[in-house]
Design a protein around this motif. Structure first.
Motif, PDB file in Angstrom:
ATOM      1  N   LEU A  73       0.837  -1.209   0.000  1.00 33.67           N
ATOM      2  CA  LEU A  73       0.000   0.000   0.000  1.00 33.67           C
ATOM      3  C   LEU A  73       0.871   1.258   0.000  1.00 33.67           C
ATOM      4  O   LEU A  73       0.666   2.168  -0.818  1.00 33.67           O
ATOM      5  N   ALA A  74       1.849   1.280   0.908  1.00 37.90           N
ATOM      6  CA  ALA A  74       2.695   2.477   1.008  1.00 37.90           C
ATOM      7  C   ALA A  74       3.420   2.724  -0.319  1.00 37.90           C
ATOM      8  O   ALA A  74       3.581   3.874  -0.745  1.00 37.90           O
ATOM      9  N   SER A  75       3.815   1.647  -0.997  1.00 35.56           N
ATOM     10  CA  SER A  75       4.542   1.798  -2.269  1.00 35.56           C
ATOM     11  C   SER A  75       3.674   2.445  -3.338  1.00 35.56           C
ATOM     12  O   SER A  75       4.180   3.117  -4.233  1.00 35.56           O
ATOM     13  N   ARG A  76       2.359   2.237  -3.265  1.00 37.11           N
ATOM     14  CA  ARG A  76       1.463   2.789  -4.291  1.00 37.11           C
ATOM     15  C   ARG A  76       1.114   4.253  -4.059  1.00 37.11           C
ATOM     16  O   ARG A  76       0.477   4.880  -4.899  1.00 37.11           O
ATOM     17  N   ALA A  77       1.453   4.768  -2.879  1.00 38.27           N
ATOM     18  CA  ALA A  77       1.003   6.119  -2.505  1.00 38.27           C
ATOM     19  C   ALA A  77       2.108   7.159  -2.653  1.00 38.27           C
ATOM     20  O   ALA A  77       3.299   6.831  -2.643  1.00 38.27           O
ATOM     21  N   ASP A  78       1.683   8.427  -2.796  1.00 35.05           N
ATOM     22  CA  ASP A  78       2.646   9.532  -2.659  1.00 35.05           C
ATOM     23  C   ASP A  78       2.795   9.862  -1.181  1.00 35.05           C
ATOM     24  O   ASP A  78       3.879  10.165  -0.713  1.00 35.05           O
ATOM     25  N   VAL A  79       1.672   9.814  -0.474  1.00 29.87           N
ATOM     26  CA  VAL A  79       1.684  10.216   0.939  1.00 29.87           C
ATOM     27  C   VAL A  79       0.803   9.264   1.745  1.00 29.87           C
ATOM     28  O   VAL A  79      -0.255   8.840   1.280  1.00 29.87           O
ATOM     29  N   ILE A  80       1.285   8.930   2.940  1.00 29.58           N
ATOM     30  CA  ILE A  80       0.518   8.066   3.835  1.00 29.58           C
ATOM     31  C   ILE A  80      -0.044   8.926   4.960  1.00 29.58           C
ATOM     32  O   ILE A  80       0.693   9.677   5.602  1.00 29.58           O
ATOM     33  N   VAL A  81      -1.358   8.808   5.191  1.00 32.62           N
ATOM     34  CA  VAL A  81      -1.923   9.394   6.408  1.00 32.62           C
ATOM     35  C   VAL A  81      -1.947   8.262   7.426  1.00 32.62           C
ATOM     36  O   VAL A  81      -2.690   7.296   7.282  1.00 32.62           O
ATOM     37  N   ASP A  82      -1.099   8.374   8.429  1.00 38.96           N
ATOM     38  CA  ASP A  82      -0.990   7.340   9.450  1.00 38.96           C
ATOM     39  C   ASP A  82      -1.908   7.716  10.610  1.00 38.96           C
ATOM     40  O   ASP A  82      -1.674   8.714  11.294  1.00 38.96           O
ATOM     41  N   ALA A  83      -2.955   6.919  10.802  1.00 39.02           N
ATOM     42  CA  ALA A  83      -3.914   7.187  11.900  1.00 39.02           C
ATOM     43  C   ALA A  83      -3.985   5.958  12.795  1.00 39.02           C
ATOM     44  O   ALA A  83      -5.062   5.502  13.173  1.00 39.02           O
ATOM     45  N   THR A  84      -2.837   5.426  13.103  1.00 39.33           N
ATOM     46  CA  THR A  84      -2.738   4.259  13.991  1.00 39.33           C
ATOM     47  C   THR A  84      -2.741   4.740  15.448  1.00 39.33           C
ATOM     48  O   THR A  84      -2.600   5.941  15.715  1.00 39.33           O
TER      49      THR A  84
END
Ligand code: NAD
Length: 336
Positions: A73-84
């Motif tokens: 998933l992270a590889s497919r994105a420009d930016v990760i919104v981390d809401a862990t």
């Protein structure tokens, strides 16, 4: 901009929906660790679901096809919104850095997880071009909005003292309390919220105290703000009323409690009954010389959602502060 959501809980699922409403962002998927009803709902919305490889079968058993793991998933994105949950974002950051991905973190992380702690009204420009941004917590966001409203309208703040009644748990958190108590949360003064506000509004003199109560709907803040000058009540009202993401609720219209504000949001058909705005109880706004008093509600599940969208725009310089705020608010249906 391709956006991934990691941690699909209270905040993550709302940010995912908000991202889906933007015409300058695409949601590439959500990462979830538990195969449950939230995963099913995400799949039903058409979101691509990612999960730990060893749990793919468990997700399949509840009818959710897993498209890959966190790395995929992270590889497919420009930016990760981390809401862990608090602290997990800092651990995940290692992967984001390794993959060369930008990331937005939430207020449960320590400030040093990111290059800047963010609030759109408070310091949008400071986040321009940054690769790691932390959207501050619901309480910090709301205090920052109220103080920014005054600052943006030309007032000088001598000191702010904010007394916070925190909801004990979010509505879905069936194992959290208190159920019959008032818990200093934390017992020390200041609570962490004051110093957290200072990560956005540098140099502001603020002290906060907080207790948790057996309520799930909202936080309530009681604020005392000392200004350099004696403002008129009308001018303060005007400042609050014209600031985006702050709403005034009047007793004469039937808003005599936070429950009624939530009910309004449900009545007008807001998703999940969300109140993205700081909800000022209009009758509480009081001026005595240069002292300003007010009470406001903070819908903890919703208030940081627009800030996450603006943080992405600031990160990529997609828009200036006011254009981004306006675009986000229009897309969500935020009342201005
Ligand atoms: P939550 O518990 O509702 O959701 C977190 C999600 O992350 C859950 O679905 C959980 O299963 C998942 N998760 C757990 N470990 C994970 C891992 N290793 N990798 C990926 N996902 C994992 O939490 P929340 O309330 O949405 O809080 C998320 C962040 O937002 C925290 O930093 C919190 O402090 C902050 N925040 C929460 C609120 C609030 O009131 N709920 C308000 C503002 C900010």
């Amino acid at each position: 901009m391709k956006v991934a959501i990691v941690g699909y809980g209270t905040i993550g699922k709302r940010v995912a929906d908000a991202v889906s409403r933007q015409d300058d962002m695409t949601l590439v998927g959500i990462y979830k660790v538990t195969p449950d009803y939230e995963a099913v709902a995400a799949a039903q919305k058409g979101y691509r679901v990612f999960a730990p490889r060893e749990k793919a079968d468990a997700f399949k058993k509840i009818g959710v096809e897993v498209e890959g793991d966190l790395n995929d998933l992270a590889s497919r994105a420009d930016v990760i919104v981390d809401a862990t949950p608090d602290g997990v974002g800092a651990q995940n950051k290692e992967l984001y850095v390794k993959l060369g991905k930008n990331a937005i973190f939430q207020g449960g992380e320590e400030a040093d997880v990111a290059e800047v702690s963010f609030n759109a009204l408070g310091n949008y420009e400071k986040a321009l071009g940054k690769r790691y941004i932390r959207v501050v917590s619901c309480n910090t966001t709301s205090i920052t909005r109220v103080l920014s409203s005054l600052l943006l309208n030309g007032y000088k703040i001598r000191r702010a003292r904010v007394f916070i009644t925190r909801r004990g748990a979010d509505p879905k958190e069936h194992k959290k309390g208190p159920i019959n108590d008032v818990v200093p949360n934390p017992a020390t003064v200041p609570s962490h919220h004051g110093p957290d506000v200072q990560t956005v509004l540098e140099g502001i003199d603020i002290v906060t105290l907080a207790v948790a109560v057996p309520v799930t709907i909202m936080h309530m803040h009681m604020a005392y703000i000392e200004l350099d000058e004696a403002p008129s009540k009308d001018a303060v009202m005007e400042a609050l009323a014209t600031t985006p993401r702050i709403l005034l609720f009047e007793t004469k219209k039937g808003y005599s409690s936070l429950a009624q504000i939530i009910e309004w949001a449900r009545d007008i058909g807001r998703p999940r009954g969300d109140v993205w705005e700081v909800s000022v109880l209009q009758d509480s706004v009081t001026v005595r010389g240069n002292e300003l008093y007010l009470m406001y509600g903070v819908h903890q599940e919703a208030v940081v959602v627009p800030e996450n969208i603006d943080a992405i725009r600031a990160m990529y310089r997609l828009a200036d502060k006011w254009s981004s705020i306006e675009k986000t608010d229009k897309s969500l249906g935020i009342v201005t």
